[in-house]
Design a protein around this motif. Structure first.
Motif, PDB file in Angstrom:
ATOM      1  N   MET A  49      -3.666  -3.865  42.692  1.00  0.00           N
ATOM      2  CA  MET A  49      -2.807  -3.498  41.061  1.00  0.00           C
ATOM      3  C   MET A  49      -1.167  -4.489  41.226  1.00  0.00           C
ATOM      4  O   MET A  49      -0.248  -4.127  41.951  1.00  0.00           O
ATOM      5  CB  MET A  49      -2.385  -2.890  40.338  1.00  0.00           C
ATOM      6  CG  MET A  49      -2.522  -2.783  38.875  1.00  0.00           C
ATOM      7  SD  MET A  49      -3.074  -1.686  38.292  1.00  0.00           S
ATOM      8  CE  MET A  49      -2.634  -1.319  36.951  1.00  0.00           C
ATOM      9  N   SER A  50      -0.720  -5.170  40.567  1.00  0.00           N
ATOM     10  CA  SER A  50      -0.075  -6.569  40.074  1.00  0.00           C
ATOM     11  C   SER A  50       1.090  -5.739  39.162  1.00  0.00           C
ATOM     12  O   SER A  50       0.519  -4.586  38.415  1.00  0.00           O
ATOM     13  CB  SER A  50       0.401  -7.226  39.609  1.00  0.00           C
ATOM     14  OG  SER A  50      -0.924  -8.956  39.739  1.00  0.00           O
ATOM     15  N   LYS A  51       2.392  -6.210  39.730  1.00  0.00           N
ATOM     16  CA  LYS A  51       3.554  -4.794  39.500  1.00  0.00           C
ATOM     17  C   LYS A  51       4.060  -5.607  37.694  1.00  0.00           C
ATOM     18  O   LYS A  51       4.403  -4.937  36.755  1.00  0.00           O
ATOM     19  CB  LYS A  51       4.936  -4.707  40.339  1.00  0.00           C
ATOM     20  CG  LYS A  51       5.730  -4.455  40.504  1.00  0.00           C
ATOM     21  CD  LYS A  51       6.852  -4.325  41.493  1.00  0.00           C
ATOM     22  CE  LYS A  51       8.265  -3.505  41.057  1.00  0.00           C
ATOM     23  NZ  LYS A  51       9.359  -3.652  42.368  1.00  0.00           N
ATOM     24  N   TYR A  52       3.915  -7.025  37.842  1.00  0.00           N
ATOM     25  CA  TYR A  52       4.514  -7.613  36.813  1.00  0.00           C
ATOM     26  C   TYR A  52       3.523  -7.961  36.221  1.00  0.00           C
ATOM     27  O   TYR A  52       2.487  -9.437  36.463  1.00  0.00           O
ATOM     28  CB  TYR A  52       5.795  -8.237  36.910  1.00  0.00           C
ATOM     29  CG  TYR A  52       6.829  -7.049  37.578  1.00  0.00           C
ATOM     30  CD1 TYR A  52       7.981  -6.644  36.575  1.00  0.00           C
ATOM     31  CD2 TYR A  52       6.984  -7.544  38.263  1.00  0.00           C
ATOM     32  CE1 TYR A  52       9.015  -6.364  37.066  1.00  0.00           C
ATOM     33  CE2 TYR A  52       8.033  -6.755  39.895  1.00  0.00           C
ATOM     34  CZ  TYR A  52       9.004  -6.758  38.905  1.00  0.00           C
ATOM     35  OH  TYR A  52       9.816  -5.644  39.145  1.00  0.00           O
ATOM     36  N   ILE A  53       3.599  -8.015  34.497  1.00  0.00           N
ATOM     37  CA  ILE A  53       2.307  -8.552  33.487  1.00  0.00           C
ATOM     38  C   ILE A  53       3.020  -8.708  31.935  1.00  0.00           C
ATOM     39  O   ILE A  53       2.722  -7.671  31.824  1.00  0.00           O
ATOM     40  CB  ILE A  53       1.009  -7.038  34.049  1.00  0.00           C
ATOM     41  CG1 ILE A  53       0.086  -7.146  34.964  1.00  0.00           C
ATOM     42  CG2 ILE A  53      -0.342  -8.209  33.035  1.00  0.00           C
ATOM     43  CD1 ILE A  53      -1.198  -6.356  35.098  1.00  0.00           C
ATOM     44  N   SER A  54       2.576  -9.382  32.166  1.00  0.00           N
ATOM     45  CA  SER A  54       4.037 -10.631  31.100  1.00  0.00           C
ATOM     46  C   SER A  54       2.527 -11.336  29.985  1.00  0.00           C
ATOM     47  O   SER A  54       2.141 -12.631  30.752  1.00  0.00           O
ATOM     48  CB  SER A  54       4.812 -10.841  31.246  1.00  0.00           C
ATOM     49  OG  SER A  54       5.480 -11.429  29.837  1.00  0.00           O
ATOM     50  N   PRO A  55       2.418 -10.808  28.829  1.00  0.00           N
ATOM     51  CA  PRO A  55       1.471 -11.420  27.567  1.00  0.00           C
ATOM     52  C   PRO A  55       1.891 -12.297  26.917  1.00  0.00           C
ATOM     53  O   PRO A  55       2.844 -12.226  26.690  1.00  0.00           O
ATOM     54  CB  PRO A  55       0.447 -10.763  26.998  1.00  0.00           C
ATOM     55  CG  PRO A  55       1.537  -9.424  26.680  1.00  0.00           C
ATOM     56  CD  PRO A  55       2.111  -9.191  28.278  1.00  0.00           C
ATOM     57  N   LYS A  85      16.478 -14.994  31.362  1.00  0.00           N
ATOM     58  CA  LYS A  85      17.127 -13.474  31.391  1.00  0.00           C
ATOM     59  C   LYS A  85      16.582 -12.814  30.218  1.00  0.00           C
ATOM     60  O   LYS A  85      16.745 -11.905  29.718  1.00  0.00           O
ATOM     61  CB  LYS A  85      19.060 -13.434  31.265  1.00  0.00           C
ATOM     62  CG  LYS A  85      19.162 -14.230  30.043  1.00  0.00           C
ATOM     63  CD  LYS A  85      20.572 -14.258  30.394  1.00  0.00           C
ATOM     64  CE  LYS A  85      21.367 -15.018  29.147  1.00  0.00           C
ATOM     65  NZ  LYS A  85      22.960 -14.142  28.856  1.00  0.00           N
ATOM     66  N   GLU A  86      16.280 -13.448  28.619  1.00  0.00           N
ATOM     67  CA  GLU A  86      15.719 -12.473  27.571  1.00  0.00           C
ATOM     68  C   GLU A  86      13.971 -12.134  27.903  1.00  0.00           C
ATOM     69  O   GLU A  86      13.693 -11.028  27.551  1.00  0.00           O
ATOM     70  CB  GLU A  86      15.393 -13.465  26.932  1.00  0.00           C
ATOM     71  CG  GLU A  86      16.789 -14.266  25.468  1.00  0.00           C
ATOM     72  CD  GLU A  86      17.630 -15.002  26.551  1.00  0.00           C
ATOM     73  OE1 GLU A  86      18.716 -15.250  26.700  1.00  0.00           O
ATOM     74  OE2 GLU A  86      16.735 -16.046  27.761  1.00  0.00           O
ATOM     75  N   HIS A  87      13.926 -12.517  29.173  1.00  0.00           N
ATOM     76  CA  HIS A  87      12.378 -12.296  29.189  1.00  0.00           C
ATOM     77  C   HIS A  87      12.401 -10.878  29.734  1.00  0.00           C
ATOM     78  O   HIS A  87      13.181  -9.891  30.531  1.00  0.00           O
ATOM     79  CB  HIS A  87      11.595 -12.287  30.704  1.00  0.00           C
ATOM     80  CG  HIS A  87      10.070 -11.997  30.989  1.00  0.00           C
ATOM     81  ND1 HIS A  87      10.070 -11.156  31.253  1.00  0.00           N
ATOM     82  CD2 HIS A  87       9.569 -13.721  30.835  1.00  0.00           C
ATOM     83  CE1 HIS A  87       8.195 -11.151  31.401  1.00  0.00           C
ATOM     84  NE2 HIS A  87       7.843 -12.012  31.620  1.00  0.00           N
ATOM     85  N   PRO A  88      11.270  -9.838  28.617  1.00  0.00           N
ATOM     86  CA  PRO A  88      11.539  -8.427  28.792  1.00  0.00           C
ATOM     87  C   PRO A  88      11.554  -7.691  30.280  1.00  0.00           C
ATOM     88  O   PRO A  88      11.698  -6.515  30.112  1.00  0.00           O
ATOM     89  CB  PRO A  88      10.381  -7.769  27.734  1.00  0.00           C
ATOM     90  CG  PRO A  88       9.972  -9.620  27.834  1.00  0.00           C
ATOM     91  CD  PRO A  88      10.470  -9.892  27.609  1.00  0.00           C
ATOM     92  N   LEU A  89      11.034  -8.776  31.243  1.00  0.00           N
ATOM     93  CA  LEU A  89      10.388  -7.572  32.527  1.00  0.00           C
ATOM     94  C   LEU A  89      11.562  -8.500  33.461  1.00  0.00           C
ATOM     95  O   LEU A  89      11.325  -8.081  34.722  1.00  0.00           O
ATOM     96  CB  LEU A  89       9.225  -7.789  33.157  1.00  0.00           C
ATOM     97  CG  LEU A  89       8.283  -7.366  32.280  1.00  0.00           C
ATOM     98  CD1 LEU A  89       6.395  -7.872  32.745  1.00  0.00           C
ATOM     99  CD2 LEU A  89       8.435  -5.880  32.123  1.00  0.00           C
ATOM    100  N   ASN A  90      12.323  -8.784  33.050  1.00  0.00           N
ATOM    101  CA  ASN A  90      13.404  -9.544  34.313  1.00  0.00           C
ATOM    102  C   ASN A  90      14.437  -8.327  34.106  1.00  0.00           C
ATOM    103  O   ASN A  90      15.354  -8.389  32.613  1.00  0.00           O
ATOM    104  CB  ASN A  90      14.184 -10.612  33.134  1.00  0.00           C
ATOM    105  CG  ASN A  90      15.339 -11.501  34.848  1.00  0.00           C
ATOM    106  OD1 ASN A  90      15.938 -11.053  35.189  1.00  0.00           O
ATOM    107  ND2 ASN A  90      15.274 -12.557  33.928  1.00  0.00           N
ATOM    108  N   PRO A  91      14.548  -7.796  35.507  1.00  0.00           N
ATOM    109  CA  PRO A  91      15.890  -6.702  35.672  1.00  0.00           C
ATOM    110  C   PRO A  91      17.545  -7.556  35.223  1.00  0.00           C
ATOM    111  O   PRO A  91      18.226  -6.801  35.565  1.00  0.00           O
ATOM    112  CB  PRO A  91      15.615  -6.712  36.419  1.00  0.00           C
ATOM    113  CG  PRO A  91      14.551  -6.943  37.306  1.00  0.00           C
ATOM    114  CD  PRO A  91      14.312  -8.407  36.729  1.00  0.00           C
ATOM    115  N   PHE A  92      17.075  -9.164  35.999  1.00  0.00           N
ATOM    116  CA  PHE A  92      18.841  -9.452  36.097  1.00  0.00           C
ATOM    117  C   PHE A  92      19.568 -10.424  35.197  1.00  0.00           C
ATOM    118  O   PHE A  92      18.761 -10.304  33.807  1.00  0.00           O
ATOM    119  CB  PHE A  92      18.481 -10.590  37.294  1.00  0.00           C
ATOM    120  CG  PHE A  92      18.224 -10.310  38.266  1.00  0.00           C
ATOM    121  CD1 PHE A  92      18.450  -9.260  39.415  1.00  0.00           C
ATOM    122  CD2 PHE A  92      16.315 -10.751  38.618  1.00  0.00           C
ATOM    123  CE1 PHE A  92      18.036  -8.878  40.063  1.00  0.00           C
ATOM    124  CE2 PHE A  92      15.233 -10.047  39.351  1.00  0.00           C
ATOM    125  CZ  PHE A  92      16.508  -9.730  40.364  1.00  0.00           C
TER     126      PHE A  92
END
Length: 153
Positions: free
Chosen positions: A1-7, A41-48
């Motif tokens: 199973m993948s850690k990150y999934i972004s629709p 950097k605005e991507h909701p799953l980007n922790p940086f």
């Protein structure tokens, strides 16, 4: 199973020339695998707190349909600067043949509504020579970007 999934996250991908490593069609879904994709950097799953590149990423286009697929052959055009649509011959070919050895340079969501997305992708179809420019347009119900880790994480 993948850690990150972004629709449906195209506005959060910082497109630069990206080579399609692998193509697969299964159950009317198109899977494009990349070595990595740069997300904003605005991507909701980007922790940086800056743009950051993923490791291997897969874009899945669910219930997709090819609206157009081909390339502009400019091998007979002596000009240094070309208008692909005016100066070059457009050759329509099946999508899987076009993107077998393809680098996406740009993309554009042309239409978006509650039922579907229409999106174009342009770039270099290396199998057809250096004097070519590839183009394909898809319609799909939704897209997911899937990856497990970030580069240098």
């Amino acid at each position: 199973m993948s850690k990150y999934i972004s629709p449906n996250c195209f506005r959060n991908i910082a497109w630069q020339s990206v080579y399609i490593e692998e193509v697969k069609v299964e159950n009317n879904n198109l899977y494009l695998t990349f070595e990595g994709l740069l997300i904003t950097k605005e991507h909701p799953l980007n922790p940086f707190d800056t743009e950051w590149e993923t490791n291997e990423a897969i874009l899945v286009f669910y219930d997709f349909k090819v609206l157009d697929s081909g390339y502009y052959d400019c091998s007979q055009v002596p000009k240094q600067f070309r208008d692909y649509e005016k100066d070059c011959q457009y050759v329509e070919i099946p999508l899987l043949k076009l993107i077998n050895d393809f680098t996406i340079v740009t993309e554009d969501v042309k239409e978006k509504n509650k039922s579907f997305f229409e999106q174009t992708f342009e770039g270099f179809p290396w199998n057809f020579g250096e004097d070519t420019w590839g183009y394909f347009k898809l319609r799909y119900k939704r897209m997911e970007m899937i990856w497990d880790s970030f580069h240098n994480e």
